[in-house]
Design a protein around this motif. Structure first.
Motif, PDB file in Angstrom:
ATOM      1  N   LEU A   1       0.969  -1.395   0.106  1.00 56.59           N
ATOM      2  CA  LEU A   1       0.243   0.092   0.150  1.00 56.59           C
ATOM      3  C   LEU A   1       1.044   1.543   0.108  1.00 56.59           C
ATOM      4  CD1 LEU A   1      -2.717   0.552   0.162  1.00 56.59           C
ATOM      5  CD2 LEU A   1      -3.166   1.468   2.335  1.00 56.59           C
ATOM      6  N   VAL A   2       1.593   1.161   0.285  1.00 58.12           N
ATOM      7  CA  VAL A   2       2.869   2.291   1.178  1.00 58.12           C
ATOM      8  C   VAL A   2       3.586   2.708  -0.642  1.00 58.12           C
ATOM      9  CG1 VAL A   2       4.887   3.266   2.106  1.00 58.12           C
ATOM     10  CG2 VAL A   2       3.192   2.297   3.496  1.00 58.12           C
ATOM     11  N   ALA A   3       4.292   1.746  -1.383  1.00 57.56           N
ATOM     12  CA  ALA A   3       4.642   1.493  -3.049  1.00 57.56           C
ATOM     13  C   ALA A   3       3.254   2.090  -3.428  1.00 57.56           C
ATOM     14  CB  ALA A   3       4.681   0.677  -3.268  1.00 57.56           C
ATOM     15  N   LEU A   4       2.372   2.225  -3.932  1.00 60.08           N
ATOM     16  CA  LEU A   4       0.914   2.379  -4.653  1.00 60.08           C
ATOM     17  C   LEU A   4       0.787   3.749  -4.215  1.00 60.08           C
ATOM     18  CD1 LEU A   4      -0.974  -1.261  -4.521  1.00 60.08           C
ATOM     19  CD2 LEU A   4       0.467  -0.101  -6.502  1.00 60.08           C
ATOM     20  N   GLN A   5       1.302   4.306  -3.272  1.00 57.06           N
ATOM     21  CA  GLN A   5       0.800   5.207  -2.246  1.00 57.06           C
ATOM     22  C   GLN A   5       1.277   6.196  -2.639  1.00 57.06           C
ATOM     23  OE1 GLN A   5       1.662   8.245   0.470  1.00 57.06           O
ATOM     24  NE2 GLN A   5      -0.295   9.442  -0.970  1.00 57.06           N
ATOM     25  N   ALA A   6       2.688   5.563  -2.932  1.00 55.79           N
ATOM     26  CA  ALA A   6       3.690   6.487  -3.344  1.00 55.79           C
ATOM     27  C   ALA A   6       3.661   7.089  -4.595  1.00 55.79           C
ATOM     28  CB  ALA A   6       5.446   6.269  -2.886  1.00 55.79           C
ATOM     29  N   HIS A   7       3.161   6.491  -5.549  1.00 54.62           N
ATOM     30  CA  HIS A   7       3.546   6.038  -7.114  1.00 54.62           C
ATOM     31  C   HIS A   7       2.396   6.766  -7.491  1.00 54.62           C
ATOM     32  CE1 HIS A   7       5.278   4.875 -10.745  1.00 54.62           C
ATOM     33  NE2 HIS A   7       3.740   4.727 -11.635  1.00 54.62           N
ATOM     34  N   TYR A   8       1.259   6.534  -7.444  1.00 51.24           N
ATOM     35  CA  TYR A   8      -0.027   6.452  -8.083  1.00 51.24           C
ATOM     36  C   TYR A   8      -0.948   7.872  -6.736  1.00 51.24           C
ATOM     37  CZ  TYR A   8      -0.271   2.825 -10.833  1.00 51.24           C
ATOM     38  OH  TYR A   8       0.203   1.417 -11.546  1.00 51.24           O
ATOM     39  N   GLY A   9      -0.193   7.699  -5.628  1.00 52.48           N
ATOM     40  CA  GLY A   9      -0.641   9.152  -5.040  1.00 52.48           C
ATOM     41  C   GLY A   9      -2.803   8.535  -4.463  1.00 52.48           C
ATOM     42  N   TRP A  10      -3.032   8.938  -3.792  1.00 53.17           N
ATOM     43  CA  TRP A  10      -4.791   8.900  -3.317  1.00 53.17           C
ATOM     44  C   TRP A  10      -5.542   8.819  -4.521  1.00 53.17           C
ATOM     45  CZ3 TRP A  10      -4.815   4.928   0.555  1.00 53.17           C
ATOM     46  CH2 TRP A  10      -3.537   5.258   1.152  1.00 53.17           C
ATOM     47  N   ASP A  11      -5.048  10.035  -5.267  1.00 52.91           N
ATOM     48  CA  ASP A  11      -6.205  10.013  -5.965  1.00 52.91           C
ATOM     49  C   ASP A  11      -6.071   9.201  -7.670  1.00 52.91           C
ATOM     50  OD1 ASP A  11      -7.749  12.193  -5.177  1.00 52.91           O
ATOM     51  OD2 ASP A  11      -6.058  13.147  -6.195  1.00 52.91           O
ATOM     52  N   GLY A  12      -5.320   8.776  -7.781  1.00 53.86           N
ATOM     53  CA  GLY A  12      -4.448   7.642  -8.908  1.00 53.86           C
ATOM     54  C   GLY A  12      -5.241   6.294  -8.264  1.00 53.86           C
ATOM     55  N   LEU A  13      -4.148   6.302  -6.247  1.00 57.10           N
ATOM     56  CA  LEU A  13      -5.123   4.412  -6.752  1.00 57.10           C
ATOM     57  C   LEU A  13      -7.299   4.532  -6.432  1.00 57.10           C
ATOM     58  CD1 LEU A  13      -3.393   4.158  -3.439  1.00 57.10           C
ATOM     59  CD2 LEU A  13      -3.310   2.729  -4.989  1.00 57.10           C
ATOM     60  N   ALA A  14      -7.890   5.483  -6.437  1.00 60.16           N
ATOM     61  CA  ALA A  14      -9.257   5.837  -5.989  1.00 60.16           C
ATOM     62  C   ALA A  14     -10.119   5.627  -7.613  1.00 60.16           C
ATOM     63  CB  ALA A  14      -9.981   6.874  -5.396  1.00 60.16           C
ATOM     64  N   GLU A  15      -8.686   6.128  -8.374  1.00 64.63           N
ATOM     65  CA  GLU A  15      -9.158   5.462  -9.685  1.00 64.63           C
ATOM     66  C   GLU A  15      -8.858   4.987 -10.416  1.00 64.63           C
ATOM     67  OE1 GLU A  15      -7.092   8.391 -12.557  1.00 64.63           O
ATOM     68  OE2 GLU A  15      -7.762  10.294 -11.777  1.00 64.63           O
ATOM     69  N   ARG A  16      -8.325   4.404  -9.936  1.00 63.85           N
ATOM     70  CA  ARG A  16      -7.865   2.471  -9.928  1.00 63.85           C
ATOM     71  C   ARG A  16      -8.710   1.134  -9.521  1.00 63.85           C
ATOM     72  NH1 ARG A  16      -4.330   5.928 -10.971  1.00 63.85           N
ATOM     73  NH2 ARG A  16      -2.845   5.697 -13.170  1.00 63.85           N
ATOM     74  N   VAL A  17      -8.421   1.587  -7.871  1.00 61.34           N
ATOM     75  CA  VAL A  17      -9.417   0.944  -7.680  1.00 61.34           C
ATOM     76  C   VAL A  17     -10.896   1.059  -6.620  1.00 61.34           C
ATOM     77  CG1 VAL A  17      -9.148  -0.881  -5.764  1.00 61.34           C
ATOM     78  CG2 VAL A  17      -7.121  -0.649  -6.991  1.00 61.34           C
ATOM     79  N   ASP A  18     -11.656   1.053  -6.671  1.00 60.69           N
ATOM     80  CA  ASP A  18     -12.730   2.278  -6.608  1.00 60.69           C
ATOM     81  C   ASP A  18     -13.255   1.994  -4.805  1.00 60.69           C
ATOM     82  OD1 ASP A  18     -14.837   3.694  -6.844  1.00 60.69           O
ATOM     83  OD2 ASP A  18     -15.872   3.253  -8.305  1.00 60.69           O
TER      84      ASP A  18
END
Length: 73
Positions: free
Chosen positions: A17-34
């Protein structure tokens, strides 16, 4: 699949989760995983709590991490 090629091997949910958040940010994560924990007041702690209780959401997050690892390779 051998362990050497499995990007999830030895990874904790928190480190994924830390790696994904660092790469995509919260907005990017929300776009990819709803899921709401990425959209409404997101934090690592609240997201971990939700993902540990919700197998389908955890699977999507792990799948996104695998895709990220493969794109970097």
């Amino acid at each position: 699949m051998t362990q050497a090629k499995d990007p999830l091997h030895g990874m904790t949910l928190e480190s994924i989760l830390v790696a994904l958040q660092a790469h995509y940010g919260w907005d990017g994560l929300a776009e990819r995983v709803d899921i709401r924990c990425f959209k409404s007041d997101p934090s690592i702690k609240s997201s971990l709590t939700f993902l540990r209780k919700t197998p389908w959401a955890r699977a999507k997050v792990e799948q996104l991490f695998v895709q990220l690892c493969r794109s970097k390779a």
